[in-house]
Design a protein around this motif. Structure first.
Motif, PDB file in Angstrom:
ATOM      1  N   GLU A  74      -6.782  10.051  -1.471  1.00  0.00           N
ATOM      2  CA  GLU A  74      -5.400  10.217  -1.918  1.00  0.00           C
ATOM      3  C   GLU A  74      -4.641   8.892  -1.957  1.00  0.00           C
ATOM      4  OE1 GLU A  74      -3.704  12.582  -3.142  1.00  0.00           O
ATOM      5  OE2 GLU A  74      -4.709  14.475  -2.661  1.00  0.00           O
ATOM      6  N   GLY A  75      -4.990   7.986  -1.049  1.00  0.00           N
ATOM      7  CA  GLY A  75      -4.259   6.738  -0.953  1.00  0.00           C
ATOM      8  C   GLY A  75      -4.695   5.655  -1.916  1.00  0.00           C
ATOM      9  N   ASP A  76      -5.730   5.919  -2.727  1.00  0.00           N
ATOM     10  CA  ASP A  76      -6.223   4.891  -3.653  1.00  0.00           C
ATOM     11  C   ASP A  76      -5.201   4.604  -4.749  1.00  0.00           C
ATOM     12  OD1 ASP A  76      -8.587   4.594  -2.300  1.00  0.00           O
ATOM     13  OD2 ASP A  76      -9.720   5.974  -3.569  1.00  0.00           O
ATOM     14  N   ASP A  77      -5.151   3.345  -5.133  1.00  0.00           N
ATOM     15  CA  ASP A  77      -4.215   2.913  -6.176  1.00  0.00           C
ATOM     16  C   ASP A  77      -4.831   3.182  -7.544  1.00  0.00           C
ATOM     17  OD1 ASP A  77      -2.143   1.792  -7.577  1.00  0.00           O
ATOM     18  OD2 ASP A  77      -2.797  -0.286  -7.262  1.00  0.00           O
TER      19      ASP A  77
END
Length: 390
Positions: A74-77
């Motif tokens: 979820e935190g990937d750019d």
């Protein structure tokens, strides 16, 4: 329903499918278009637009290759649509059964060269009889690329997704499905953008869910029925495993899970409904079938002229053995005498070998191992001839 397709179900190969599968069909005319012909992988299309934004094809393909081999969080750019597509693919469905998945993979491997004959000369060739299904192939340049390219890519995909644990997250088969899903969306968007003459009313959306289901059935139902015709003894668990395997592959490719069959009866009934919206072979179909018939001649795998001619002859034998005469004639398959000799010899050999072989656990695993070796070797020969590096 198209009269030729109706004959296919009444007294052609379709009637054999019905008898083998136990399907219950009502041979009647259908009216209207199935709504699934206008449904497609919207999420995949959104992701492709983001992936190709500001990138050429090589750069975009390199990115999708990298992402398919990476665990996405979820935190990937990443753009929301790209992230959502991969997070969805990484979420294993509750119905997934690893034991059934393994059983399906085991059969795919132990069926050895019989599998490749069934897939090429039955599933792929019979698919060309459905004119609307072929349109996406024509509009994306399948004829220009030649049959050897499609055989190479399809065989490579099939081998990679049907091995043990190949569909684990970021494993090689999973990566192939991710890349294939992107190519489907890329091709659909390209057709929609560049080809105003696409007949949506009759053909539906390019690479729509309903056509994807039919293709999926080619890898499950037709593959299994081809093995049955070649005399292979298949356990119920293996059979259900193949459908389970291709349901999961379809899920990874973005097809809604409730659209995909779980057994041969359901698959036959579903395929029957799909054929109601098709018309039988047109000139494009004949060109595709002729190109496939002559694939051995055009291929670089065989160097000698007599080798090319003999392999072409063998494939014609198997096509005419596995498909009904009416379909073969519509597709313009060459007429040869005594076409049944080699297929019957293979069938008798398969039946005889299974009778004298005690299929205990050791022999079963040996058959799986040897089939895997043969299939990988043939696939690598095609890749080598095509100049593809892996």
């Amino acid at each position: 329903m198209d009269s030729n397709i109706k004959r296919f179900w009444e007294d052609g190969s379709g009637s054999q499918l019905v008898q083998w599968s136990g399907a219950k069909l009502e041979l009647t005319d259908f009216k209207g278009v199935d709504p699934r012909t206008n449904e497609y992988d919207i999420l995949g299309d959104q992701a492709v637009k983001e992936i190709f934004n500001g990138r050429n094809f090589e750069e975009a393909y390199a990115l999708i290759t990298k992402l398919a081999a990476s665990k996405i969080s979820e935190g990937d750019d990443l753009p929301d649509s790209v992230k959502k597509m991969f997070l969805t693919m990484q979420q294993k469905p509750s119905w997934l059964d690893d034991d059934l998945l393994k059983a399906g993979c085991n059969l795919c491997m132990r069926s050895g060269t019989n599998a490749l004959i069934s897939l090429r000369d039955y599933s792929l060739m019979s698919g060309y009889d459905y004119a609307y299904l072929n349109k996406a192939l024509i509009f994306t340049g399948a004829l220009k690329k030649g049959p050897a390219k499609r055989i190479t890519d399809t065989l490579d995909f099939w081998v990679q997704v049907t091995r043990h644990k190949a569909l684990e997250i970021n494993a090689i088969g999973y990566q192939y499905t991710a890349r294939t899903r992107v190519i489907h969306s890329f091709s659909r968007l390209m057709i929609q953008e560049r080809h105003a003459n696409w007949d949506k009313e009759n053909w539906g959306e390019p690479i729509n869910y309903w056509d994807m289901v039919a293709t999926n059935i080619g890898f499950s139902l037709f593959y299994l029925h081809g093995l049955h015709q070649l005399g292979l003894r298949i356990s119920e668990k293996e059979e259900l495993g193949v459908f389970h395997l291709w349901k999961y592959v379809g899920y990874l490719l973005g097809i809604p899970e409730d659209y995909l069959p779980i057994d041969k009866k359901q698959a036959t009934e579903m395929f029957y409904l799909w054929t109601a919206g098709q018309v039988s072979a047109d000139q494009d179909s004949v060109q595709l079938a002729q190109a496939l018939e002559n694939e051995a001649i055009a291929s670089n795998i065989f160097k000698k002229a007599y080798q090319k001619k003999f392999v072409k002859y063998l494939h014609i034998c198997y096509v005419r053995f596995l498909l009904d005469e009416q379909t073969c004639n519509r597709l313009g398959i060459s007429k040869i005498t005594m076409y049944y000799v080699f297929p019957w010899f293979r069938k008798l050999r398969n039946v005889f070998w299974q009778k004298i072989t005690d299929m205990n656990a050791k022999n079963y695993q040996r058959a799986v191992y040897l089939g895997d070796v043969f299939q990988r070797k043939i696939s690598m020969e095609y890749l080598k001839a095509d100049g593809t590096k892996r």
